[in-house]
Design a protein around this motif. Structure first.
Motif, PDB file in Angstrom:
ATOM      1  N   UNK A  70       0.815  -1.225   0.000  1.00 58.59           N
ATOM      2  CA  UNK A  70       0.000   0.000   0.000  1.00 58.59           C
ATOM      3  C   UNK A  70       0.843   1.266   0.000  1.00 58.59           C
ATOM      4  N   UNK A  71       2.143   1.160   0.313  1.00 57.63           N
ATOM      5  CA  UNK A  71       3.022   2.332   0.295  1.00 57.63           C
ATOM      6  C   UNK A  71       3.689   2.546  -1.063  1.00 57.63           C
ATOM      7  N   UNK A  72       3.574   1.590  -1.971  1.00 58.68           N
ATOM      8  CA  UNK A  72       4.285   1.669  -3.246  1.00 58.68           C
ATOM      9  C   UNK A  72       3.603   2.636  -4.203  1.00 58.68           C
ATOM     10  N   UNK A  73       4.415   3.264  -5.064  1.00 60.32           N
ATOM     11  CA  UNK A  73       3.880   4.101  -6.137  1.00 60.32           C
ATOM     12  C   UNK A  73       3.183   3.214  -7.166  1.00 60.32           C
ATOM     13  N   UNK A  74       2.252   3.770  -7.956  1.00 56.09           N
ATOM     14  CA  UNK A  74       1.524   2.955  -8.931  1.00 56.09           C
ATOM     15  C   UNK A  74       2.416   2.198  -9.904  1.00 56.09           C
ATOM     16  N   UNK A  75       3.502   2.834 -10.382  1.00 54.52           N
ATOM     17  CA  UNK A  75       4.356   2.120 -11.334  1.00 54.52           C
ATOM     18  C   UNK A  75       5.124   0.986 -10.652  1.00 54.52           C
ATOM     19  N   UNK A  76       5.465   1.172  -9.365  1.00 57.08           N
ATOM     20  CA  UNK A  76       6.131   0.096  -8.619  1.00 57.08           C
ATOM     21  C   UNK A  76       5.177  -1.080  -8.411  1.00 57.08           C
ATOM     22  N   UNK A  77       3.947  -0.770  -8.051  1.00 56.22           N
ATOM     23  CA  UNK A  77       2.956  -1.838  -7.938  1.00 56.22           C
ATOM     24  C   UNK A  77       2.766  -2.550  -9.268  1.00 56.22           C
ATOM     25  N   UNK A  78       2.749  -1.785 -10.343  1.00 60.87           N
ATOM     26  CA  UNK A  78       2.462  -2.361 -11.655  1.00 60.87           C
ATOM     27  C   UNK A  78       3.549  -3.341 -12.090  1.00 60.87           C
TER      28      UNK A  78
END
Length: 299
Positions: free
Chosen positions: A47-55
């Motif tokens: 939940x702390x990750x940026x969207x591109x990191x999650x992606x």
């Protein structure tokens, strides 16, 4: 077909064979349960990750997930061929191999369910190169064994499964994924699970190198099949890696294409060197080389 004899009540087990050494290692190191891994901190980290990191992590996970399901589905024909040849020690090891692939499938699905919390269709992450390799080439090579159990078909299947799908694509992905999470101090449950999974995979690849080497020692004329299969499929595996990087600008976590490809080609070449030495070797020499490699590996 009825049984006419049983190995364990006539000749016994050949415990000095490399597959039996791998069987012993599987019993010591392969007994771990994905359900025991605690993903609570992983969910908080996610939940702390940026969207591109999650992606990018979701992309890699979805490739791992489908790949593990595919190798679980597609291994059985090889196990059947080995059993029909009466190679009990190899069959015994392969039962752990199949179980571990199923366990890996369970592990990644738990991550998607509990950490990412997604149950929609995620196959958009499977690129054309991935489709060609995992959806088509892998099942074609493995299922061909159901009608053609010849050494040539076994060679083609093992090179596809062990050398390319596991030895290049999966091992490289796991290495980079594990390294990123470890360096970033993220997702301790996933780090633990992938560390255990990497140990399992090292045994799988060791068996594949042994099988290919054994087949080459027995049938040196199969070398062109090794080369042709490698030449056909290695570009696809590297293409899957390239597709991943082409999807991001910049690539999250500071990942570079060289980080993936250098590792992949280094591991690939190391195993190719071992396999090529089997072309003029005896079975005893193949077994000795395999024993040495197994003893040097702590997994």
């Amino acid at each position: 077909m009825n049984h006419t004899t049983f190995a364990t009540t006539t000749r016994g087990l050949h415990r000095d064979l490399p597959p039996m050494r791998l069987f012993e290692k599987a019993k010591r190191f392969g007994v771990w349960n994905p359900s025991d891994i605690d993903f609570n901190q992983d969910r908080r980290d996610w939940l702390t990750l940026a969207p591109d990191q999650q992606d990018i992590l979701l992309r890699l996970t979805c490739m791992f997930q489908a790949g593990e399901e595919a190798v679980t589905l597609d291994l059985l024909p090889l196990l059947m061929v080995i059993a029909r040849e009466g190679r009990l020690e190899e069959e015994m090891y392969l039962t752990t191999f199949l179980w571990e692939e199923a366990k890996h499938t369970d592990f990644f699905r738990r991550f998607l369910d509990e950490v990412v919390q997604r149950n929609d269709n995620l196959e958009r992450f499977h690129t054309p190169a991935y489709h060609t390799l995992i959806y088509q080439a892998l099942p074609a090579a493995m299922n061909a064994l159901l009608s053609d159990p010849s050494p040539a078909a076994q060679m083609r299947a093992s090179v596809t499964y062990n050398m390319i799908v596991e030895g290049v694509l999966a091992e490289t992905g796991y290495h980079a994924y594990f390294t990123v999470l470890k360096q970033q101090g993220l997702m301790p449950g996933q780090v633990k699970g992938i560390g255990l999974l990497k140990q399992d995979e090292s045994r799988h690849i060791a068996y594949g190198v042994y099988l290919i080497s054994r087949l080459l020692a027995q049938h040196p004329g199969l070398w062109p099949i090794v080369e042709d299969t490698m030449n056909d499929l290695l570009p696809l595996a590297l293409g899957v890696i390239g597709d991943t990087f082409a999807s991001y600008d910049p690539v999250p976590f500071g990942l570079t294409l060289d980080m993936f490809t250098d590792y992949a080609l280094g591991q690939f070449q190391k195993r190719m060197d071992r396999i090529e030495r089997a072309r003029g070797a005896t079975l005893d020499e193949v077994m000795a080389a395999t024993h040495s490699a197994i003893e040097q590996d702590n997994a």
